[in-house]
Design a protein around this motif. Sequence first.
Motif, mmCIF file in Angstrom:
data_model
loop_
_atom_site.group_PDB
_atom_site.id
_atom_site.type_symbol
_atom_site.label_atom_id
_atom_site.label_comp_id
_atom_site.label_asym_id
_atom_site.label_seq_id
_atom_site.Cartn_x
_atom_site.Cartn_y
_atom_site.Cartn_z
ATOM 1 N N UNK A 47 -33.196 18.314 -40.904
ATOM 2 C CA UNK A 47 -34.016 18.191 -39.697
ATOM 3 C C UNK A 47 -35.187 17.235 -39.919
ATOM 4 N N UNK A 48 -35.804 17.290 -41.101
ATOM 5 C CA UNK A 48 -36.902 16.362 -41.393
ATOM 6 C C UNK A 48 -36.408 14.917 -41.391
ATOM 7 N N UNK A 49 -35.246 14.684 -41.978
ATOM 8 C CA UNK A 49 -34.696 13.325 -41.988
ATOM 9 C C UNK A 49 -34.342 12.859 -40.578
ATOM 10 N N UNK A 50 -33.806 13.754 -39.765
ATOM 11 C CA UNK A 50 -33.494 13.410 -38.380
ATOM 12 C C UNK A 50 -34.764 13.087 -37.597
ATOM 13 N N UNK A 51 -35.806 13.879 -37.795
ATOM 14 C CA UNK A 51 -37.070 13.629 -37.105
ATOM 15 C C UNK A 51 -37.736 12.351 -37.595
ATOM 16 N N UNK A 53 -36.100 9.692 -38.514
ATOM 17 C CA UNK A 53 -35.383 8.643 -37.801
ATOM 18 C C UNK A 53 -35.857 8.551 -36.350
ATOM 19 N N UNK A 54 -36.122 9.693 -35.741
ATOM 20 C CA UNK A 54 -36.658 9.701 -34.379
ATOM 21 C C UNK A 54 -38.004 8.976 -34.327
ATOM 22 N N UNK A 55 -38.839 9.248 -35.323
ATOM 23 C CA UNK A 55 -40.160 8.605 -35.366
ATOM 24 C C UNK A 55 -40.021 7.092 -35.542
ATOM 25 N N UNK A 56 -39.058 6.671 -36.334
ATOM 26 C CA UNK A 56 -38.840 5.234 -36.516
ATOM 27 C C UNK A 56 -38.369 4.574 -35.223
ATOM 28 N N UNK A 57 -37.518 5.272 -34.465
ATOM 29 C CA UNK A 57 -37.101 4.731 -33.169
ATOM 30 C C UNK A 57 -38.278 4.652 -32.216
ATOM 31 N N UNK A 58 -39.154 5.653 -32.259
ATOM 32 C CA UNK A 58 -40.350 5.649 -31.412
ATOM 33 C C UNK A 58 -41.268 4.495 -31.800
ATOM 34 N N UNK A 59 -41.410 4.255 -33.107
ATOM 35 C CA UNK A 59 -42.246 3.152 -33.567
ATOM 36 C C UNK A 59 -41.659 1.810 -33.126
ATOM 37 N N UNK A 60 -40.336 1.686 -33.191
ATOM 38 C CA UNK A 60 -39.695 0.443 -32.775
ATOM 39 C C UNK A 60 -39.924 0.178 -31.288
ATOM 40 N N UNK A 61 -40.000 1.239 -30.487
ATOM 41 C CA UNK A 61 -40.215 1.080 -29.045
ATOM 42 C C UNK A 61 -41.677 0.837 -28.695
ATOM 43 N N UNK A 67 -48.644 8.917 -30.103
ATOM 44 C CA UNK A 67 -48.049 9.140 -28.799
ATOM 45 C C UNK A 67 -46.612 9.619 -28.862
ATOM 46 N N UNK A 68 -46.045 9.685 -30.038
ATOM 47 C CA UNK A 68 -44.678 10.180 -30.193
ATOM 48 C C UNK A 68 -44.721 11.702 -30.307
ATOM 49 N N UNK A 69 -43.896 12.374 -29.541
ATOM 50 C CA UNK A 69 -43.817 13.833 -29.601
ATOM 51 C C UNK A 69 -42.449 14.218 -30.148
ATOM 52 N N UNK A 70 -42.431 15.175 -31.050
ATOM 53 C CA UNK A 70 -41.174 15.601 -31.659
ATOM 54 C C UNK A 70 -40.296 16.314 -30.635
ATOM 55 N N UNK A 98 -44.424 14.484 -41.753
ATOM 56 C CA UNK A 98 -43.671 15.621 -41.242
ATOM 57 C C UNK A 98 -43.662 16.708 -42.306
ATOM 58 N N UNK A 99 -43.849 17.956 -41.867
ATOM 59 C CA UNK A 99 -43.854 19.083 -42.796
ATOM 60 C C UNK A 99 -42.949 20.183 -42.272
ATOM 61 N N UNK A 100 -42.181 20.786 -43.149
ATOM 62 C CA UNK A 100 -41.374 21.966 -42.829
ATOM 63 C C UNK A 100 -41.974 23.131 -43.612
#
Length: 136
Positions: A47-51, A53-61, A67-70, A98-100
């Motif tokens: 889940x941390x790795x998936x999130x 990747x989500x953050x990287x997509x948000x940064x690219x946009x 301003x990125x929300x999980x 990110x912390x779990x």
Amino acid sequence: MSVRKETGFTLIELMIVVTVIAILAAVAYPSYQAQVRKGRMGQAQADLLELSQFMERCFASNNSYQGCALPFSTSPRNGTPYYQIEFNPATTRTEFNLRAVPQTAGGQDKQKCGTLELNQSGVKRFGALGTQADCW
């Protein structure tokens, strides 16, 4: 008059079998619980790795992590949460962490790796009792 021989188990034989089963269960159950906790930790890592990747997509946009929300904040997403996922953006727009955090549900807080962390550079951190091989 004929003598019949009784067949079956004596109480002593039955108690010996019960004792052997109890000893085996006392050894096997803690090992089973440790493997279950390890599996839950693996889900939190994924889940941390998936999130990340989500953050990287948000940064690219947005050209910023701010301003990125999980999309989710627990691991697993459904059912009993064994890890709470926290997002700590830094003061700059180019960093995140990110912390779990393990929860008490299912004894997950007894996992030796403790809190798992992942930042924007891919640096992975964990609790003081674990090793890199055990925790990531």
